[in-house]
Design a protein around this motif. Structure first.
Motif, PDB file in Angstrom:
ATOM      1  N   ALA A 139       9.790  -2.977  -0.459  1.00 40.71           N
ATOM      2  CA  ALA A 139       9.081  -4.220  -0.775  1.00 40.71           C
ATOM      3  C   ALA A 139       7.619  -4.009  -1.130  1.00 40.71           C
ATOM      4  O   ALA A 139       6.971  -4.919  -1.654  1.00 40.71           O
ATOM      5  N   THR A 140       7.067  -2.848  -0.848  1.00 36.28           N
ATOM      6  CA  THR A 140       5.639  -2.635  -1.071  1.00 36.28           C
ATOM      7  C   THR A 140       5.369  -2.092  -2.462  1.00 36.28           C
ATOM      8  O   THR A 140       6.243  -1.537  -3.120  1.00 36.28           O
ATOM      9  N   GLU A 141       4.138  -2.245  -2.897  1.00 37.78           N
ATOM     10  CA  GLU A 141       3.740  -1.800  -4.217  1.00 37.78           C
ATOM     11  C   GLU A 141       3.643  -0.282  -4.267  1.00 37.78           C
ATOM     12  O   GLU A 141       3.346   0.375  -3.263  1.00 37.78           O
ATOM     13  N   SER A 142       3.869   0.259  -5.462  1.00 48.81           N
ATOM     14  CA  SER A 142       3.820   1.716  -5.621  1.00 48.81           C
ATOM     15  C   SER A 142       2.423   2.266  -5.383  1.00 48.81           C
ATOM     16  O   SER A 142       2.251   3.455  -5.146  1.00 48.81           O
ATOM     17  N   SER A 143       1.407   1.398  -5.438  1.00 48.39           N
ATOM     18  CA  SER A 143       0.035   1.858  -5.213  1.00 48.39           C
ATOM     19  C   SER A 143      -0.269   2.090  -3.735  1.00 48.39           C
ATOM     20  O   SER A 143      -1.261   2.742  -3.408  1.00 48.39           O
ATOM     21  N   GLU A 144       0.558   1.569  -2.830  1.00 41.26           N
ATOM     22  CA  GLU A 144       0.309   1.721  -1.401  1.00 41.26           C
ATOM     23  C   GLU A 144       0.802   3.084  -0.908  1.00 41.26           C
ATOM     24  O   GLU A 144       1.879   3.540  -1.285  1.00 41.26           O
ATOM     25  N   THR A 145       0.015   3.699  -0.046  1.00 46.75           N
ATOM     26  CA  THR A 145       0.400   4.980   0.538  1.00 46.75           C
ATOM     27  C   THR A 145       1.527   4.773   1.544  1.00 46.75           C
ATOM     28  O   THR A 145       1.486   3.848   2.359  1.00 46.75           O
ATOM     29  N   VAL A 146       2.536   5.636   1.481  1.00 48.31           N
ATOM     30  CA  VAL A 146       3.630   5.607   2.458  1.00 48.31           C
ATOM     31  C   VAL A 146       3.387   6.732   3.462  1.00 48.31           C
ATOM     32  O   VAL A 146       3.217   7.890   3.084  1.00 48.31           O
ATOM     33  N   PHE A 147       3.372   6.384   4.742  1.00 46.68           N
ATOM     34  CA  PHE A 147       3.187   7.367   5.809  1.00 46.68           C
ATOM     35  C   PHE A 147       4.559   7.802   6.321  1.00 46.68           C
ATOM     36  O   PHE A 147       5.386   6.967   6.705  1.00 46.68           O
ATOM     37  N   ARG A 186       5.015   7.576  -5.883  1.00 45.60           N
ATOM     38  CA  ARG A 186       4.279   7.060  -4.725  1.00 45.60           C
ATOM     39  C   ARG A 186       3.301   8.109  -4.212  1.00 45.60           C
ATOM     40  O   ARG A 186       3.453   9.311  -4.471  1.00 45.60           O
ATOM     41  N   THR A 187       2.308   7.644  -3.477  1.00 46.99           N
ATOM     42  CA  THR A 187       1.429   8.536  -2.731  1.00 46.99           C
ATOM     43  C   THR A 187       1.955   8.615  -1.303  1.00 46.99           C
ATOM     44  O   THR A 187       2.179   7.574  -0.671  1.00 46.99           O
ATOM     45  N   VAL A 188       2.156   9.837  -0.809  1.00 42.80           N
ATOM     46  CA  VAL A 188       2.798  10.031   0.495  1.00 42.80           C
ATOM     47  C   VAL A 188       1.872  10.832   1.402  1.00 42.80           C
ATOM     48  O   VAL A 188       1.345  11.875   1.001  1.00 42.80           O
ATOM     49  N   ALA A 189       1.681  10.334   2.613  1.00 43.27           N
ATOM     50  CA  ALA A 189       0.928  11.056   3.640  1.00 43.27           C
ATOM     51  C   ALA A 189       1.885  11.392   4.774  1.00 43.27           C
ATOM     52  O   ALA A 189       2.412  10.495   5.440  1.00 43.27           O
ATOM     53  N   ILE A 190       2.123  12.689   4.999  1.00 47.94           N
ATOM     54  CA  ILE A 190       3.055  13.147   6.027  1.00 47.94           C
ATOM     55  C   ILE A 190       2.231  13.557   7.247  1.00 47.94           C
ATOM     56  O   ILE A 190       1.417  14.486   7.178  1.00 47.94           O
ATOM     57  N   ALA A 213       7.062  12.521  -5.899  1.00 49.04           N
ATOM     58  CA  ALA A 213       5.931  11.670  -5.543  1.00 49.04           C
ATOM     59  C   ALA A 213       4.726  12.018  -6.418  1.00 49.04           C
ATOM     60  O   ALA A 213       4.570  13.149  -6.874  1.00 49.04           O
ATOM     61  N   THR A 214       3.873  11.040  -6.661  1.00 48.24           N
ATOM     62  CA  THR A 214       2.658  11.278  -7.447  1.00 48.24           C
ATOM     63  C   THR A 214       1.711  12.207  -6.710  1.00 48.24           C
ATOM     64  O   THR A 214       1.095  13.101  -7.306  1.00 48.24           O
TER      65      THR A 214
END
Length: 735
Positions: A139-147, A186-190, A213-214
């Motif tokens: 549901a979130t925008e592709s600009s939001e970082t996914v943790f 997406r931008t991903v922070a692991i 991921a971008t």
């Protein structure tokens, strides 16, 4: 520390209080944290909205049941003598519960799935593994970082703080490649746990997302104790702002220096229609297994609007899969592994799989490449939702136009707001752009600017067949468009029954190429440009007229304005969202556009005056009212010429005579039957004051002229004789 109840992970702006937690209530438009959550002594989760929302409404908004508030559903019970202390729901894209990760005491983790009878099966057999909190990720925008974290507890903790967070079932080392397509662009922070398994897990996830991921970053939080995680870091005083600063300053993960072994088996099952069996030969793969494999490998793609399949991979671009070749070509690209389909008896074909996906894929009512405020339920949004703005960008845009009056400036604002408004289908008026200064004032330029702001538009012609127009509005190029333009209309009088219906119909239905019957919610805002507006009654009541003054444009106005819209589009949308969330005035009168007036006109600077101007211009534009007066005046003159008293007499006019009078008054050549139908329709609309349909057939078919002071019981029926005798002056004296 008490485990947070499951409902917190589905709420916004969660804050800790002395008695528990508070958050935005999902059951109403909450501007402050009105929802209070606490844990009773018996373990039950208590939920109370200070604004008065019922608990059932709150639970419905977050897709939970009353049972999930009681400890029996999560925190009581046992498994092999171990006490259940927490259960974490894994839900698919539609919010349906597939399975749970269960935390036990003494410390242990197990999985279970609903057995269909209100109980549980402690097994993952036959279940497609999905990401935790999958609906939130989608549901979130592709600009939001996914943790990406290690464990459901950590994902829920970050979610309650407004971040997009997920994890995988089973913890460290259990990452599945089938999750990867969900992170495309997406931008991903692991965030790794502070131990070797945690760091190895983070590195593995980073490698699997490379090229998908971008941007991928691996975060090792400072000051963590051994085996510590992000929840420990937050408990020690870490904040969301600090976490985001750490992520912003972290380098991208270096995945090439620690390449993934090439002999690791692929985590995604091959998409195929036949499987080898012992002793040779092939066994057919059942259709549900083929479909589930595709969904697992692609993150529940493709999806559909009606029977039309689509995928969304790049920003606001939607790609339609119109045939089996396009479907399986995309599947091969998305998974990196071409599907394997064999020919043979009892083996499903690609055509059959394509047809079944068109029937069973996750379904939406519409696709949007522009935000709505509020969001429209059941629509897929392939766009960013900017934060509400301060109005600066929107006001700058409005200042670039040349409205005739201050109210016209407000109506231009209403036009832009109508495009973003998430109101019902068919609830938006059309907008007529005109001017008292003739041509060259920028009517077409303004319409085009609005259309380009909305992401493009179909340009409609008055000569087009309505069936063709519907096909165009349902085509892949236009199905997501919010604006349609009817530009530079040359007709001195615009009357178009099909367009009138198209403006107000809730759903547009027609045929779409390759699909057949198709439909879309009618969220289109129509723009018409016309000089000297003269409209039919029905069309006049469907338009809001905007008048432009003398232009103050420079030679580069069009180019400069288009550039401003491109650069400031998100800021303008944010300002419109803020406008649609502002406090409306209370209106006392409404027209057929009541929803639109309550949600948009009521928020204009001068709403009552705007309503008055809209109504006044509708009457002026209504050519049928004017035409009715002209026809009625002609009838009166003709009757006076025949020596009737148009004010005092009650006269029966046969259909043939009325048709002749009508044609002479309107300059038309209608046949008797067509003229009679036109008069009857104008009478029904109230265009005449003194002409009525004759209620009795005793005189024959015709109409009644009813003078203001006439007596209905004294009806003259001699008009034919008077006409005939007037052709021979002197042969008859009228009395």
């Amino acid at each position: 520390m008490t485990d947070a109840p499951p409902i917190l992970s589905r709420l916004r702006d969660v804050e800790t209080t002395k008695s528990g937690w508070e958050a935005k209530c999902p059951a109403h438009d909450d501007n402050k944290n009105s929802l209070c959550i606490s844990i009773a002594d018996d373990g039950k989760t208590l939920v109370k909205c200070q604004a008065g929302c019922a608990t059932g409404d709150v639970l419905k908004a977050v897709r939970m049941s009353f049972n999930e508030l009681f400890p029996d559903s999560t925190c009581n019970g046992s498994r092999n003598g171990k006490r259940i202390i927490a259960a974490y729901d894994y839900r698919n894209a539609m919010g349906e519960l597939l399975y749970q990760a269960v935390r036990l005491d003494p410390k242990d983790f197990r999985q279970r799935q609903p057995d269909g009878n209100g109980g549980w099966t402690w097994s993952m057999k036959g279940v497609n593994r999905i990401l935790y909190r999958l609906p939130d990720v989608l549901a979130t925008e592709s600009s939001e970082t996914v943790f990406v974290v290690e464990g459901e507890k950590d994902a829920d903790r970050l979610a309650t703080m407004g971040l997009v967070a997920t994890t995988n079932i089973g913890g460290a080392g259990k990452w599945n490649k089938s999750y990867c397509p969900l992170f495309r662009n997406r931008t991903v922070a692991i965030i790794s746990d502070n131990d070797d398994p945690g760091r190895e897990h983070a590195a593995k996830v980073a490698r699997s997302l490379s090229g998908i991921a971008t941007m991928v970053k691996v975060i090792e939080l400072p000051g963590l104790p051994p085996k510590g995680d992000v929840s420990d870091w937050l408990d020690a005083g870490g904040t969301v702002d600090e976490l985001q600063r750490i992520v912003a300053g972290a380098p991208e993960a270096d995945v090439m220096t620690n390449a993934e072994p090439t002999n690791e088996p692929a985590a995604t099952a091959r998409i195929r229609n036949a499987a080898s069996i012992a002793g040779g030969g092939m066994a057919p793969v059942p259709m549900p297994e083929i479909l589930n494999t595709i969904k697992a490998a692609t993150g529940d793609w493709p999806r559909r609007v009606g029977p039309a399949l689509f995928v969304h991979e790049h920003d606001s671009q939607i790609d339609w899969l119109d045939n089996p070749a396009s479907l399986f070509g995309w599947v091969g690209s998305a998974t990196g592994m071409p599907p394997s389909f064999s020919r043979g008896d009892r083996l499903h074909t690609k055509n059959e799989v394509f047809s079944e996906l068109r029937r069973t894929a996750t379904d939406y009512e519409g696709i949007e490449t522009l935000p709505h405020e509020p969001r429209v339920d059941g629509h897929y949004y392939a766009c960013k939702f900017p934060q509400p703005g301060d109005g600066k960008a929107l006001n700058t845009l409005l200042d670039r136009f040349s409205p005739a009056t201050d109210i016209d400036r407000d109506l231009i604002l209403a036009l832009f707001a109508s495009i973003i408004w998430g109101g019902p289908g068919g609830a938006r008026p059309a907008f007529l752009i005109t001017s008292d200064f003739g041509t060259g004032v920028g009517k077409s330029t303004m319409a085009t600017t609005v259309g380009e702001f909305a992401g493009g538009f179909p340009d409609i012609s008055v000569r087009e067949d309505i069936t063709v127009i519907k096909q165009r509005l349902l085509s892949p190029d236009a199905v997501d468009k919010r604006v349609a333009i009817l530009d530079n209309v040359k007709s001195l009088k615009l009357s178009w029954a099909e367009l009138e219906s198209l403006i107000t119909t809730p759903v547009i239905s027609g045929r779409r190429l390759y699909i057949g019957e198709a439909s879309r919610p009618n969220l289109i805002t129509w723009i018409i440009t016309l000089n000297g507006a003269s409209l039919s009654t029905d069309l006049a009541q469907r338009v809001v007229t905007i008048k432009l003054g003398r232009p103050k444009y420079s030679a580069t106005w069009s180019e400069d304005t288009a550039g401003f819209v491109r650069e400031q589009r998100q800021a303008i949308i944010g300002d419109l969202i803020a406008f649609l969330r502002s406090e409306p005035a209370i209106l006392t009168k409404f027209t057929r556009w009541g929803d639109w007036e309550r949600e948009i006109v009521a928020r204009l600077p001068e709403p009552t005056e705007a309503q008055a101007v809209i109504a006044e211009r509708q009457d002026i534009a209504d050519s049928e009212l004017e035409e009715g007066e002209l026809i009625e005046e002609h009838f009166a003159n003709e009757l006076e010429r025949l020596h009737y008293d148009a004010n005092a007499d009650h006269v029966f006019i046969p259909t043939a005579v009325a048709a002749e009078m009508l044609n002479k008054a309107a300059g038309e050549k209608l046949k008797t039957q067509s003229a009679a139908k036109k008069m009857a329709a104008m009478i029904e609309k109230g265009n005449f004051k003194r002409i009525q349909v004759c209620p009795s057939r005793a005189y024959g078919r015709g109409f009644i002229w009813a003078g203001e002071n006439s007596n209905p019981n004294e009806t003259h029926r001699d008009i034919k004789e008077r006409i005939e005798r007037q052709k021979h002056p002197g042969s008859f004296n009228f009395t």
